[in-house]
Scaffold this motif. Structure first.
Motif, short mmCIF file in Angstrom:
data_model
loop_
_atom_site.label_atom_id
_atom_site.label_comp_id
_atom_site.label_asym_id
_atom_site.label_seq_id
_atom_site.Cartn_x
_atom_site.Cartn_y
_atom_site.Cartn_z
N HIS A 34 0.85 -1.19 0.00
CA HIS A 34 0.00 0.00 0.00
C HIS A 34 0.88 1.24 0.00
CE1 HIS A 34 -4.02 -1.83 0.65
NE2 HIS A 34 -3.27 -2.85 1.04
N VAL A 35 0.68 2.08 -1.02
CA VAL A 35 1.56 3.20 -1.29
C VAL A 35 0.76 4.50 -1.31
CG1 VAL A 35 3.10 4.23 -3.01
CG2 VAL A 35 3.13 1.76 -2.63
N GLY A 53 1.66 -3.50 -9.74
CA GLY A 53 0.96 -4.35 -8.79
C GLY A 53 0.85 -3.77 -7.40
N LEU A 54 1.06 -2.45 -7.26
CA LEU A 54 0.96 -1.80 -5.96
C LEU A 54 -0.42 -1.16 -5.80
CD1 LEU A 54 4.48 -0.15 -6.10
CD2 LEU A 54 3.85 -2.18 -4.81
N CYS A 55 -0.87 -1.04 -4.56
CA CYS A 55 -2.15 -0.39 -4.25
C CYS A 55 -1.85 1.07 -3.94
CB CYS A 55 -2.81 -1.07 -3.06
SG CYS A 55 -3.13 -2.83 -3.31
N VAL A 56 -2.20 1.96 -4.86
CA VAL A 56 -1.72 3.34 -4.79
C VAL A 56 -2.85 4.32 -4.48
CG1 VAL A 56 -0.44 5.14 -6.00
CG2 VAL A 56 0.03 2.74 -6.51
N ARG A 76 -4.39 3.24 -19.09
CA ARG A 76 -3.33 2.25 -18.88
C ARG A 76 -3.88 0.95 -18.29
NH1 ARG A 76 1.59 5.40 -18.64
NH2 ARG A 76 1.35 6.83 -20.40
N GLY A 77 -5.18 0.90 -18.02
CA GLY A 77 -5.80 -0.32 -17.53
C GLY A 77 -5.51 -0.65 -16.09
N VAL A 78 -5.31 0.38 -15.27
CA VAL A 78 -5.04 0.16 -13.84
C VAL A 78 -6.00 1.02 -13.02
CG1 VAL A 78 -2.62 -0.39 -14.24
CG2 VAL A 78 -3.27 1.97 -13.70
N THR A 79 -6.02 0.77 -11.73
CA THR A 79 -6.89 1.51 -10.81
C THR A 79 -6.05 2.16 -9.72
OG1 THR A 79 -8.71 -0.04 -11.18
CG2 THR A 79 -8.82 1.33 -9.21
#
Length: 200
Positions: A34-35, A53-56, A76-79
């Protein structure tokens, strides 16, 4: 010019690719960590970290910037998650993150900078990592970006003095060439600092 004005256009003021410091140092983190990214701006670092793969969680005082950050994340297909907050009045969480990033966050005069540094420390879990990257006081000789006030710029002594009891993992004062949109372009004097929060 306000930050909202700076970030309100279609272009990305600092580009869409992460800072070189972020890509060079993210190996220190494990997937799922978690970042918190402080004063994230338009999302370039947060989105790249999420792709690893980090939770930002992105924190910024500009709503237009965060809107663009979510748009970039979708492309970019990320959340990522985000929070619109004035850092001069922000209530920092306690022990919530495995890592905290502050990349080019030198908008703050010394008193506010001290409060932000203390808040970043508070937000980290024991044993968590602090990542700081910004302009050295030597940047005043360059025209590649950053504040023109010396007391907004950093030295390694300043950062070490801010985290005296931490484990200093990486520190550097060096020159590099920036190509990060119109906001950061050309030869620059930079500071890196990575430290681990004491576990007790």
């Amino acid at each position: 010019m306000s930050w909202d004005e700076r970030f309100s256009g279609e272009h990305f003021h600092y580009g869409t690719e992460p800072a070189a410091f972020v890509t060079a140092q993210a190996w220190r983190l494990t997937r799922g960590a978690h970042v918190l990214s402080v004063a994230e701006g338009e999302g370039r670092n947060a989105v790249w970290l999420a792709a690893q793969g980090l939770c930002v969680h992105a924190l910024d005082g500009s709503a237009p910037a965060l809107s663009k950050a979510h748009k970039l994340a979708a492309e970019r297909g990320v959340t990522i998650t985000s929070e619109h907050a004035d850092l001069s009045r922000y209530i920092w969480p306690v022990g919530a993150y495995d890592a905290v990033f502050g990349v080019f966050i030198q908008f703050a005069p010394p008193a506010l900078r001290g409060a932000i540094f203390r808040g970043m420390a508070q937000a980290l879990k024991p044993g968590g990592l602090l990542f700081l990257n910004g302009f050295s006081v030597r940047q005043l000789k360059n025209s590649s970006g950053g504040p023109k006030a010396e007391d907004h710029l950093w030295t390694l002594d300043l950062l070490r003095d801010s985290y005296p009891d931490w484990e200093w993992l990486h520190q550097a004062d060096y020159d590099a060439h920036l190509d990060e949109g119109p906001g950061h372009s050309g030869r620059a004097a930079l500071i890196d600092f990575i430290a681990r929060k004491p576990k007790a």
